[in-house]
Design an enzyme around this catalytic site. Structure first.
Site, PDB file in Angstrom:
ATOM      1  N   HIS A 142      26.317   5.169   2.391  1.00 48.85           N
ATOM      2  CA  HIS A 142      26.481   5.099   0.929  1.00 48.85           C
ATOM      3  C   HIS A 142      25.574   3.998   0.368  1.00 48.85           C
ATOM      4  CE1 HIS A 142      28.875   4.951  -2.897  1.00 48.85           C
ATOM      5  NE2 HIS A 142      28.516   3.680  -2.837  1.00 48.85           N
ATOM      6  N   GLU A 143      25.567   2.840   1.004  1.00 52.88           N
ATOM      7  CA  GLU A 143      24.752   1.719   0.510  1.00 52.88           C
ATOM      8  C   GLU A 143      23.262   1.998   0.686  1.00 52.88           C
ATOM      9  OE1 GLU A 143      26.174  -0.338  -1.243  1.00 52.88           O
ATOM     10  OE2 GLU A 143      28.243   0.092  -0.666  1.00 52.88           O
ATOM     11  N   HIS A 146      22.100   4.017  -2.156  1.00 51.12           N
ATOM     12  CA  HIS A 146      21.855   3.194  -3.353  1.00 51.12           C
ATOM     13  C   HIS A 146      20.437   2.608  -3.298  1.00 51.12           C
ATOM     14  CE1 HIS A 146      25.507   3.205  -5.652  1.00 51.12           C
ATOM     15  NE2 HIS A 146      26.267   2.737  -4.676  1.00 51.12           N
ATOM     16  N   GLU A 223      27.304   6.381  -8.329  1.00 51.38           N
ATOM     17  CA  GLU A 223      28.231   6.282  -7.193  1.00 51.38           C
ATOM     18  C   GLU A 223      28.432   7.660  -6.557  1.00 51.38           C
ATOM     19  OE1 GLU A 223      29.457   3.634  -5.700  1.00 51.38           O
ATOM     20  OE2 GLU A 223      28.304   2.412  -7.121  1.00 51.38           O
TER      21      GLU A 223
END
Length: 306
Positions: A142-143, A146, A223
């Site tokens: 997930h990071e 980003h 997100e």
């Protein structure tokens, strides 16, 4: 070396992000038009805010690491963490970010840095203690997404005129309080300084409030996009769903003082350091847990080809 993966676009999500950015652009255009119409020269404020945001953007990795007390760790200090970050970065076709650990019991993670070459991925010691290896990998994916989506740059740019409007609102309130007049023929033609004060102050206030809501909406869509990237990178959306449930569940047991210390960085975290179900999503940087789990279930079906 792992072969880079292509994350299929979510047309609905992309459309919502574009619509939000168009609305934000329209709000900012209205703001600038009103300022010009009333002869308000915002050049100084715009330059001041620009320098401030540029410094924040370029120093984002150092500022966030410093404010969280995070410490960069070497491959010999955290070999498993480095292996996971390196593999996921290769799958995302990115240079490997630096890796850091935050010494706090609050279970969370974040990514920062102005671009992929200066990115840092950090996890807390609380997260490493509570999550399984596949769950930690899902959070890191997930990071990493980003970083790939350049979310620090996107939100910084999106915030520019909102910050200008907020700055003007505060300055006008103080100048009005001390009775400082606004000179200028164009304002006088429209009914005098007091009238112009009220109009400009209200417009700045409304622009700040509306753009704040739009930026929060944009953040929530980013997100979802990061959750989508994590699902594709790991091939197992259920691992991220499990991690989110554990993190959210643990948050209820974290001392209030620890949560307050982490609140300033909620926009960076994978799950906001908040608790309670009464928080209006409209004002949140993250979608609700229920909506994220529903989206991950949809991704599970999508990846299974159903």
């Amino acid at each position: 070396m792992a072969r880079p993966l292509r994350v299929a676009a979510d047309a609905g999500l992309t459309a919502r992000m574009l619509l939000t950015m168009v609305l934000l652009g329209a709000v900012y255009l209205f703001f600038v038009s009103v300022m010009l119409a009333y002869g308000v020269d915002i050049t100084f404020v715009a330059v001041f805010v620009g320098i401030m945001l540029l410094a924040q953007y370029y120093l984002s990795d150092k500022l966030v690491l410093w404010s969280t007390g995070a410490r960069e760790v070497s491959p010999s200090e955290a070999p498993e963490l480095h292996d996971m970050v390196g593999r996921l970065a290769a799958l995302a076709d990115l240079p490997k970010p630096r890796v850091a650990i935050v010494p706090t019991d609050v279970p969370n993670a974040f990514a920062t840095g102005r671009n992929p070459n200066n990115a840092v991925v950090a996890v807390t010691s609380g997260l490493m203690r509570r999550l399984s290896k596949p769950e930690i990998e899902a959070v890191l994916a997930h990071e990493i997404t980003h970083v790939k989506n350049r979310d620090v740059a996107v939100i910084t740019i999106a915030s520019f005129f909102a910050t200008v409007a907020a700055f003007l609102t505060r300055q006008l309130m103080w100048l009005g309080y001390w009775g400082v007049p606004m000179g200028g023929d164009r304002r006088d033609e429209r009914g005098g300084g007091a009238y112009a004060w009220v109009i400009i102050y209200l417009v700045s206030l409304v622009v700040y409030f509306v753009s704040y809501l739009l930026i929060q909406a944009l953040s929530r869509y980013r997100e979802y996009a990061a959750d989508r990237g994590a699902a594709y990178l790991t091939g197992a959306p259920s691992n991220l769903a499990s991690a989110l449930m554990k993190i959210s569940g643990v948050m209820e047991r974290i001392p209030a003082q620890d949560l307050r210390q982490a609140e300033a960085l909620n926009a960076f975290f994978i799950v906001p350091a908040l608790r309670g179900s009464s928080i209006a999503e409209l004002f949140s940087t993250h979608p609700s847990l229920e909506k994220r789990l529903a989206y991950l279930r949809k991704l599970e079906l999508e990846l299974a080809g159903r």
